[in-house]
Scaffold this motif. Structure first.
Motif, PDB file in Angstrom:
ATOM      1  N   LEU A   9      44.974   9.491 -47.233  1.00 31.14           N
ATOM      2  CA  LEU A   9      44.542  10.042 -48.651  1.00 31.14           C
ATOM      3  C   LEU A   9      43.306   9.357 -49.230  1.00 31.14           C
ATOM      4  O   LEU A   9      42.858   8.217 -49.054  1.00 31.14           O
ATOM      5  CB  LEU A   9      45.843   9.817 -49.422  1.00 31.14           C
ATOM      6  N   ASP A  15      49.534   7.599 -53.788  1.00 30.40           N
ATOM      7  CA  ASP A  15      50.315   7.379 -52.595  1.00 30.40           C
ATOM      8  C   ASP A  15      51.732   6.924 -52.694  1.00 30.40           C
ATOM      9  O   ASP A  15      51.902   5.772 -52.457  1.00 30.40           O
ATOM     10  CB  ASP A  15      49.224   6.575 -51.684  1.00 30.40           C
ATOM     11  N   ARG A  37      48.323   1.651 -48.608  1.00 26.99           N
ATOM     12  CA  ARG A  37      47.905   3.165 -48.454  1.00 26.99           C
ATOM     13  C   ARG A  37      48.498   3.432 -47.149  1.00 26.99           C
ATOM     14  O   ARG A  37      48.140   2.548 -46.152  1.00 26.99           O
ATOM     15  CB  ARG A  37      46.363   3.156 -48.639  1.00 26.99           C
ATOM     16  N   GLU A  72      42.599  14.395 -48.501  1.00 30.95           N
ATOM     17  CA  GLU A  72      42.563  13.671 -47.367  1.00 30.95           C
ATOM     18  C   GLU A  72      41.137  13.462 -46.874  1.00 30.95           C
ATOM     19  O   GLU A  72      40.234  14.268 -46.749  1.00 30.95           O
ATOM     20  CB  GLU A  72      43.465  14.069 -46.281  1.00 30.95           C
TER      21      GLU A  72
END
Lengths: 80, 80
Positions: A9, A15, A37, A72
């Motif tokens: 991401l 997230d 993450r 992304e």
């Protein structure tokens, strides 16, 4: 050739999976966890192409299917 | 320090997500795709530890939470 596409991401995109892992780690007693993450890694075995062509093919695949470029980023690494 | 934990299904464990991506790539016209495996990558930002301690901590986290050792393998890479 084997190629690894890593999809994460973008910075600034929330997230929740990473947050959940961070909380779980704290609950388990791990301290000092600042940020977590989570991303995907896709390992592809591509036949009949050299290193440069494999990289190009993987990039096409990432742009067309593997990553959602709105939220992304991807990185590509030819492994062998 | 930043550390990256990559979790992949063990060889021999069925990977339906990878299979689905393989089929989708073929449908999109990419040929020569032999095998696809999908895994997770977890990037952790850990404070207050040196490189060796960070690696050890990440290994503990992988064993306790991030990977299911029955079906998954993990690898750890201290990034910075």
């Amino acid at each position: 050739m084997k190629v690894r596409v890593t999809v994460m991401l973008k910075d600034g995109v929330l997230d929740p999976q990473g947050k959940a892992i961070g909380h779980a780690l704290q609950t388990l007693g791990f301290d000092g966890v600042h940020d977590v993450r989570v991303g995907k890694v896709i390992e592809l075995d591509l036949h009949g192409a050299g290193e440069e062509e494999t990289h190009k093919k993987a990039e096409d695949m990432a742009r067309n299917l593997l990553a959602n470029l709105v939220i992304e980023d991807y990185s590509i690494e030819v492994v062998s």
